[in-house]
Scaffold this motif. Structure first.
Motif, PDB file in Angstrom:
ATOM      1  N   UNK A  39       0.833  -1.187   0.101  1.00 32.72           N
ATOM      2  CA  UNK A  39       0.030  -0.186  -0.046  1.00 32.72           C
ATOM      3  C   UNK A  39       0.800   1.343  -0.100  1.00 32.72           C
ATOM      4  N   UNK A  40       0.425   2.165  -0.649  1.00 32.28           N
ATOM      5  CA  UNK A  40       1.388   3.582  -1.084  1.00 32.28           C
ATOM      6  C   UNK A  40       2.426   3.313  -2.151  1.00 32.28           C
ATOM      7  N   UNK A  41       2.383   2.117  -2.835  1.00 33.58           N
ATOM      8  CA  UNK A  41       3.051   2.005  -3.847  1.00 33.58           C
ATOM      9  C   UNK A  41       2.613   2.805  -5.185  1.00 33.58           C
ATOM     10  N   UNK A  42       3.448   3.811  -5.550  1.00 32.85           N
ATOM     11  CA  UNK A  42       2.852   4.703  -6.786  1.00 32.85           C
ATOM     12  C   UNK A  42       3.055   3.799  -8.135  1.00 32.85           C
ATOM     13  N   UNK A  43       1.930   3.614  -8.689  1.00 32.88           N
ATOM     14  CA  UNK A  43       1.973   2.958 -10.143  1.00 32.88           C
ATOM     15  C   UNK A  43       2.100   3.817 -11.130  1.00 32.88           C
ATOM     16  N   UNK A  44       1.606   5.153 -11.370  1.00 34.17           N
ATOM     17  CA  UNK A  44       1.791   5.900 -12.204  1.00 34.17           C
ATOM     18  C   UNK A  44       1.496   7.388 -11.662  1.00 34.17           C
ATOM     19  N   UNK A  45       1.640   8.475 -12.412  1.00 34.73           N
ATOM     20  CA  UNK A  45       1.360   9.836 -11.824  1.00 34.73           C
ATOM     21  C   UNK A  45       0.383  10.325 -12.828  1.00 34.73           C
ATOM     22  N   UNK A  46      -0.510  10.989 -12.753  1.00 33.43           N
ATOM     23  CA  UNK A  46      -1.655  11.589 -13.613  1.00 33.43           C
ATOM     24  C   UNK A  46      -1.830  13.175 -12.994  1.00 33.43           C
ATOM     25  N   UNK A  47      -0.813  14.016 -13.641  1.00 29.02           N
ATOM     26  CA  UNK A  47      -0.758  15.525 -13.440  1.00 29.02           C
ATOM     27  C   UNK A  47      -0.173  15.391 -11.970  1.00 29.02           C
ATOM     28  N   UNK A  48      -1.341  16.267 -10.963  1.00 25.38           N
ATOM     29  CA  UNK A  48      -0.985  16.456  -9.537  1.00 25.38           C
ATOM     30  C   UNK A  48      -1.228  15.399  -8.743  1.00 25.38           C
ATOM     31  N   UNK A  49      -1.772  14.181  -9.409  1.00 25.51           N
ATOM     32  CA  UNK A  49      -2.218  12.917  -8.492  1.00 25.51           C
ATOM     33  C   UNK A  49      -1.557  11.563  -8.857  1.00 25.51           C
ATOM     34  N   UNK A  50      -1.048  10.808  -7.952  1.00 23.54           N
ATOM     35  CA  UNK A  50      -0.728   9.650  -7.903  1.00 23.54           C
ATOM     36  C   UNK A  50      -1.590   8.676  -7.853  1.00 23.54           C
ATOM     37  N   UNK A  51      -1.450   7.760  -8.965  1.00 23.84           N
ATOM     38  CA  UNK A  51      -2.247   6.452  -8.752  1.00 23.84           C
ATOM     39  C   UNK A  51      -1.452   5.322  -7.975  1.00 23.84           C
ATOM     40  N   UNK A  52      -2.050   4.815  -6.892  1.00 17.45           N
ATOM     41  CA  UNK A  52      -1.325   4.268  -5.928  1.00 17.45           C
ATOM     42  C   UNK A  52      -2.023   2.803  -5.637  1.00 17.45           C
ATOM     43  N   UNK A  53      -1.231   1.965  -5.387  1.00 20.19           N
ATOM     44  CA  UNK A  53      -1.921   0.394  -5.088  1.00 20.19           C
ATOM     45  C   UNK A  53      -2.170   0.560  -3.482  1.00 20.19           C
ATOM     46  N   UNK A  54      -3.715   0.559  -3.317  1.00 18.63           N
ATOM     47  CA  UNK A  54      -4.092   0.635  -1.771  1.00 18.63           C
ATOM     48  C   UNK A  54      -4.925  -0.353  -1.935  1.00 18.63           C
ATOM     49  N   UNK A  55      -5.041  -1.191  -1.053  1.00 21.05           N
ATOM     50  CA  UNK A  55      -6.098  -2.261  -0.622  1.00 21.05           C
ATOM     51  C   UNK A  55      -6.293  -2.736   0.556  1.00 21.05           C
ATOM     52  N   UNK A  56      -7.380  -2.888   1.146  1.00 25.09           N
ATOM     53  CA  UNK A  56      -7.669  -3.159   2.764  1.00 25.09           C
ATOM     54  C   UNK A  56      -9.224  -3.457   2.531  1.00 25.09           C
ATOM     55  N   UNK A  57      -9.380  -4.026   3.729  1.00 28.01           N
ATOM     56  CA  UNK A  57     -10.968  -4.423   4.112  1.00 28.01           C
ATOM     57  C   UNK A  57     -11.064  -3.856   5.377  1.00 28.01           C
ATOM     58  N   UNK A  58     -12.666  -3.595   5.625  1.00 24.52           N
ATOM     59  CA  UNK A  58     -13.462  -3.316   6.851  1.00 24.52           C
ATOM     60  C   UNK A  58     -14.548  -4.194   7.181  1.00 24.52           C
ATOM     61  N   UNK A  59     -15.392  -4.103   8.273  1.00 28.85           N
ATOM     62  CA  UNK A  59     -16.587  -4.735   8.314  1.00 28.85           C
ATOM     63  C   UNK A  59     -17.453  -4.648   7.433  1.00 28.85           C
ATOM     64  N   UNK A  60     -17.422  -3.760   6.366  1.00 27.57           N
ATOM     65  CA  UNK A  60     -18.459  -3.644   5.258  1.00 27.57           C
ATOM     66  C   UNK A  60     -17.917  -4.343   4.030  1.00 27.57           C
ATOM     67  N   UNK A  61     -16.717  -4.106   3.629  1.00 29.23           N
ATOM     68  CA  UNK A  61     -16.126  -4.865   2.405  1.00 29.23           C
ATOM     69  C   UNK A  61     -15.921  -6.327   2.616  1.00 29.23           C
ATOM     70  N   UNK A  62     -15.293  -6.934   4.000  1.00 26.70           N
ATOM     71  CA  UNK A  62     -14.947  -8.271   3.979  1.00 26.70           C
ATOM     72  C   UNK A  62     -16.178  -9.134   3.900  1.00 26.70           C
ATOM     73  N   UNK A  63     -17.321  -8.965   4.380  1.00 29.32           N
ATOM     74  CA  UNK A  63     -18.378  -9.815   3.995  1.00 29.32           C
ATOM     75  C   UNK A  63     -18.823  -9.779   2.507  1.00 29.32           C
ATOM     76  N   UNK A  64     -18.740  -8.809   1.647  1.00 30.14           N
ATOM     77  CA  UNK A  64     -18.787  -8.979   0.416  1.00 30.14           C
ATOM     78  C   UNK A  64     -17.812  -9.654  -0.492  1.00 30.14           C
ATOM     79  N   UNK A  65     -16.540  -9.685   0.010  1.00 29.05           N
ATOM     80  CA  UNK A  65     -15.430 -10.507  -0.479  1.00 29.05           C
ATOM     81  C   UNK A  65     -15.821 -11.889  -0.477  1.00 29.05           C
ATOM     82  N   UNK A  66     -16.506 -12.307   1.047  1.00 25.40           N
ATOM     83  CA  UNK A  66     -16.703 -13.752   1.150  1.00 25.40           C
ATOM     84  C   UNK A  66     -17.784 -13.920   0.504  1.00 25.40           C
TER      85      UNK A  66
END
Length: 517
Positions: free
Chosen positions: A67-94
């Motif tokens: 997480x935080x690894x920059x994949x590419x830059x688009x003007x003033x913004x960086x596209x980063x690899x960010x991935x995680x879950x919480x109590x909302x997203x984890x049940x949907x992954x399952x």
């Protein structure tokens, strides 16, 4: 790295299945799908997080070490690899991994041509779904969001029914236009945060908006910009849910899609829309949602009642279940706009419950169709005597849809009704709740009618096919889903505790911005 492992296994397994001979593709795809399934169940078992990852970085469970690894830059913004879950997203992954594995098994009977491509596309779609529910960089998330579209269009357009091309093109047009609209809406938010953020990280963007850093753009004041962005994203996500009146693609897609694809479409793909509404609209812009609470609640109630009325008029079992999904997603929207813990938590629980129940009903319809070669209610009767297992599982699933106690549908709807009835920020909340509850009466009407006409009475069948015993691999997934529906109905806290922890910050943020309880 567990999230990356799930994605890698699914993608690489999909490639392996694509290269495998047809006679081995189904079994190989099942074996590949077991890996993500076990991985997601392990994550669920080990989950001990609390809070919402959009508000608190400490709430990010199983956060990628990359997480935080920059994949590419688009003007003033960086596209980063960010991935995680919480109590909302984890049940949907399952939910995604469970339904994918069961859908693959249920496809062994009906899919008898180009099997390698079919199962590979299912696995590719699973990878994209996992990405949608775990990615926290908007650009990466949007790639996964669009990535789900390609396999689904092909699965409908190649393996579907007689009007498969029409259904696939209609699905493609609706969802592509919707994606363009939501993309423009989100870019508006980014423009208003110019100088405040340096990446597409969704938590960073959400926290900047809540900190009051959104500025006006061109002729739009900050408040006007937030409103325009909210409704642009709402319109885009509403198509995927779908919400009335942008729902017309769904019945066509379901009727023409192979049954295993309908399972994934209703069980998981619709949840992409409601999940995105929760993450973007109702989390990032609660003040806009609160200012338009009555309008959104009215849309929710119209979807509930209109979807149920449309289902009441259908004769095709698939269309009945398809329109039921439109009605059920209305309950999710009503729970979200309530901005109470039970409302938002119930909406999330309803996503999970509906995924299981709709998957069960579509699979049961598939078992019936594999044997009778018809889905029309008027073409069959008395199936309970000839197909007792499929018939009684269909009855159980229908009662789950109707909210029978001790089944997940009852818990989900009860949470939503409690949350909506007590919504301090929603004027006329008792009226909206009462109207939504009346939708259950209509649901009972069309499901009981369909069961009475097709399952009971003297045996009749319009086709000339012999009624035989369904293969074990056709009925086994039905009992897995039915068991999960009963488990969540008897012990909803298995999931609701983690959901409640993740929804509380959303409710608190809404209360601070003039809405919620």
């Amino acid at each position: 790295m567990i999230i990356e492992a799930l994605l890698a296994v699914t993608l690489l397994g999909g490639i392996a299945v694509l290269l495998a001979p047809d006679r081995l593709a189904g079994k190989l795809a099942f074996g590949v799908s077991i890996g993500p399934l076990l991985g997601s169940l392990w994550m669920f078992w080990q989950f001990d997080g609390s809070g919402n990852l959009m508000f608190d970085s400490a709430a990010k469970s199983f956060e990628s070490s990359l997480s935080g690894t920059t994949l590419l830059s688009m003007g003033p913004w960086d596209v980063q690899w960010l991935a995680a879950v919480d109590g909302i997203s984890l049940p949907l992954v399952v939910l995604s991994t469970i339904l994918t594995t069961l859908a693959i098994v249920s496809a062994w009977t009906p899919i008898d041509e180009r099997q390698s491509q079919f199962y590979a596309l299912v696995l590719f779609m699973e990878a994209a779904l996992i990405g949608v529910f775990t990615a926290l960089d908007f650009f990466v998330w949007f790639v996964f969001w669009e990535g789900v579209l390609v396999p689904m269009v092909l699965l409908i357009g190649v393996w579907g029914g007689p009007r498969r091309k029409y259904a696939a093109i209609k699905f493609l047009v609706y969802t592509n236009v919707a994606s363009a609209v939501l993309f423009v809406g989100f870019l508006g938010l980014l423009a208003g945060l110019d100088g405040s953020i340096t990446s597409f990280a969704l938590p960073e963007i959400s926290q900047a908006i809540h900190a009051g850093e959104l500025e006006g753009v061109g002729p739009f004041s900050p408040e006007e910009l937030a409103t325009v962005a909210f409704f642009a994203m709402f319109a885009g996500f509403a198509v995927k849910v779908p919400i009335v009146p942008v729902h017309t693609w769904l019945p066509d897609a379901h009727v023409e899609a192979p049954t295993p694809v309908s399972v994934l479409l209703a069980g998981v793909l619709l949840k992409m829309g409601t999940y995105a509404l929760l993450r973007f609209n109702f989390t990032m812009l609660p003040e806009v949602a609160a200012a338009n609470a009555e309008l959104i609640a009215a849309i929710a109630v119209i979807s509930i009642l209109y979807g149920a009325m449309l289902a009441l008029a259908q004769r095709d079992l698939k269309r009945i279940v398809a329109y039921s999904s439109v009605s059920s997603m209305g309950y999710v929207l009503l729970g979200l706009i309530a901005y109470t813990v039970y409302g938002v938590g119930g909406a999330t629980f309803q996503m999970l419950s509906h995924g299981l129940i709709s998957g069960l009903l579509f699979m049961t319809v598939g078992v019936i169709y594999n044997t009778t070669h018809t889905r029309m209610v008027g073409d069959m009767s008395g199936l309970a005597d000839r197909m007792p297992i499929a018939s009684w599982v269909f009855v159980a699933g229908a009662f789950g849809y109707m909210g029978l106690p001790l089944m997940s549908g009852f818990a989900a709807e009860l949470f939503v009704f409690i949350g909506a009835f007590g919504a301090a920020g929603l004027q006329y909340s008792p009226i909206f709740t009462a109207l939504a509850m009346f939708g259950i009466v209509i649901v009972a009407g069309y499901l009981l009618s369909a069961m009475q006409k097709s399952l009971f009475g003297p045996f009749e069948l319009a086709t000339d096919y012999e009624i035989g015993r369904a293969p074990f691999h056709d009925v086994a997934p039905l009992f897995v889903l039915l068991g999960l529906i009963v488990l969540l109905g008897v012990a909803p806290d298995v999931v609701f505790d983690m959901v409640e922890s993740a929804t509380q910050p959303i409710v608190d943020a809404a209360a601070e911005n003039g809405g919620g309880a």
